[in-house]
Design an enzyme around this catalytic site. Structure first.
Site, mmCIF file in Angstrom:
data_model
loop_
_atom_site.group_PDB
_atom_site.id
_atom_site.type_symbol
_atom_site.label_atom_id
_atom_site.label_comp_id
_atom_site.label_asym_id
_atom_site.label_seq_id
_atom_site.Cartn_x
_atom_site.Cartn_y
_atom_site.Cartn_z
ATOM 1 N N CYS A 123 0.742 -1.148 0.077
ATOM 2 C CA CYS A 123 -0.120 0.081 -0.058
ATOM 3 C C CYS A 123 0.884 1.480 -0.012
ATOM 4 O O CYS A 123 2.150 1.337 0.745
ATOM 5 C CB CYS A 123 -0.819 -0.119 1.211
ATOM 6 S SG CYS A 123 -1.784 1.505 1.558
ATOM 7 N N HIS A 267 -8.289 -3.917 2.258
ATOM 8 C CA HIS A 267 -7.226 -2.900 3.083
ATOM 9 C C HIS A 267 -7.356 -1.543 2.908
ATOM 10 O O HIS A 267 -7.508 -0.953 4.152
ATOM 11 C CB HIS A 267 -5.696 -3.346 2.534
ATOM 12 C CG HIS A 267 -4.874 -2.567 3.144
ATOM 13 N ND1 HIS A 267 -3.931 -3.006 4.148
ATOM 14 C CD2 HIS A 267 -4.109 -1.431 2.667
ATOM 15 C CE1 HIS A 267 -3.077 -2.050 4.292
ATOM 16 N NE2 HIS A 267 -3.194 -1.047 3.502
ATOM 17 N N GLU A 268 -7.611 -1.146 1.637
ATOM 18 C CA GLU A 268 -7.743 0.524 1.561
ATOM 19 C C GLU A 268 -9.081 0.929 2.128
ATOM 20 O O GLU A 268 -9.197 1.956 2.501
ATOM 21 C CB GLU A 268 -7.604 0.710 0.020
ATOM 22 C CG GLU A 268 -6.485 0.488 -0.843
ATOM 23 C CD GLU A 268 -5.137 0.985 -0.019
ATOM 24 O OE1 GLU A 268 -5.165 2.147 0.613
ATOM 25 O OE2 GLU A 268 -3.994 0.302 -0.039
ATOM 26 N N HIS A 277 -1.467 1.701 9.257
ATOM 27 C CA HIS A 277 -1.020 0.262 9.281
ATOM 28 C C HIS A 277 -0.679 -0.524 10.659
ATOM 29 O O HIS A 277 -0.173 0.227 11.340
ATOM 30 C CB HIS A 277 0.226 0.445 8.308
ATOM 31 C CG HIS A 277 0.022 0.549 6.875
ATOM 32 N ND1 HIS A 277 0.887 1.328 6.105
ATOM 33 C CD2 HIS A 277 -1.100 0.144 6.040
ATOM 34 C CE1 HIS A 277 0.102 1.405 4.962
ATOM 35 N NE2 HIS A 277 -0.936 0.813 4.670
#
Length: 354
Positions: A123, A267-268, A277
């Protein structure tokens, strides 16, 4: 006895657990050996040559590694000077912080495991986090100021896809299905509902695929570098690198550099909701994802973090989560799949062999 054994086998085949609407198997039919995936020529593959380097070495190109650590929040640019190719105290300190953050052995050296992690696609959001929200008993982290969507609970957020910034390798319906599953992972644990909108201009969350520089100061860098980035609440911008080989089905997409779209989207979305994170490698909010890897199931670290911001979905149960983890091999979803002739042949062979 043979009747009961056969009955059990048939029952097992017809009653595979269905914990997701996705029909793709969690594991690829063409997996990449975890110890060899770095041999793929990704954006940062040249960093592999730095393995074994020591402090005090002058190495051509190590200034690029310093830029990497600067980009992701581990190294400050001193007095606006350019980074040098000297393995100095600043790089050693950055390595130690990086190893601590990502759960690696803290050596301050470019050992094989550290280099392997550095070159992993990831990311684009910085790992830099404020100390104010770190706590010894937890790993989840929030953005500076602990932002969240400030609407009254329960919350409804709309999302839309850019009509211009799309990819052609997947159909729009495949892309939308992957994102719907990703949003559902979060909606199942917090009182937030996500609704797709056709009005891109007024949607809360705006999703698009871009290449290179695309106007936000965070340019994409090609295959297997930065996969995507999203912004903290309530910005709502969600950008993915169009240069990647995005996949929703590893059985169909055989590329060694294929990236699972649902995993990255999940995740995003965590960033869009306010999570930074984590250092928990199994968690969705860990910053990197290997090619042909799937990571879509929220772990306890993800869940506790997001519920600290929004509270719990009334229908969510930690007990149900625990039971699900036990029945699905520590949280790995078993995808329900249609029965094939191979299944029936297997039952027939077992029957005849009794």
């Amino acid at each position: 006895m043979s009747f009961f054994i056969s009955f059990f086998l048939v029952s097992f085949l017809f009653s595979s657990p269905c914990l997701s609407t996705r029909t793709t198997p969690i594991f690829s039919s063409k997996p990449i050996n975890p110890t060899n995936y770095h041999k793929i020529q990704g954006t940062w593959h040249e960093f592999e040559k730095f393995a074994g380097a020591n402090k005090g070495n002058q190495i051509n190109g190590i200034s690029e590694l310093k830029k990497y650590f600067h980009r992701f929040g581990y190294l400050k640019r001193m007095d606006n000077l350019n980074f040098t190719d000297l393995f100095d105290d600043h790089l050693e300190h950055a390595l130690i912080k990086y190893q601590e953050k990502l759960g690696l052995s803290v050596t301050g050296k470019l050992d094989d495991n550290t280099v392997s992690q550095i070159i992993s696609p990831r990311c684009g959001v910085s790992d830099s986090t404020p100390k104010l929200f770190m706590h010894a008993k937890r790993n989840y982290v929030f953005f500076t100021g602990k932002p969240r969507w400030s609407r009254s609970i329960p919350i409804t957020l709309t999302y839309a896809f850019s009509p211009e910034n799309v990819i052609n390798s997947l159909s729009m319906s495949e892309t939308k299905d992957a994102f719907q599953r990703a949003f559902n992972h979060w909606a199942s644990v917090i009182p937030v509902t996500f609704l797709e909108s056709n009005d891109y201009g007024f949607a809360d969350i705006k999703i698009g695929f871009y290449k290179g520089e695309h106007g936000d100061g965070e340019p994409f860098d090609g295959v297997l570098g930065v996969l995507a980035h999203a912004f903290s609440p309530e910005t709502g911008r969600f950008h993915l690198d169009a240069a990647e080989t995005w996949s929703v089905d590893f059985e169909r997409e055989e590329s060694d550099v294929a990236i699972d779209l649902e995993s990255v989207a999940t995740h995003e979305i965590g960033h869009l909701l306010g999570l930074a994170h984590t250092s928990v490698q199994e968690a969705v909010m860990f910053p990197s994802l290997k090619p042909r890897e799937m990571k879509v199931n929220l772990k306890m670290d993800d869940i506790k973090g997001i519920q600290a911001l929004y509270g719990s979905n009334p229908n969510f149960s930690y007990q149900a989560l625990s039971e699900s983890d036990t029945s699905t091999n520590n949280g790995v979803n078993l995808r329900k799949r249609p029965l094939t002739w191979s299944d029936f042949i297997l039952v027939l062979v077992l029957w005849l062999s009794m």
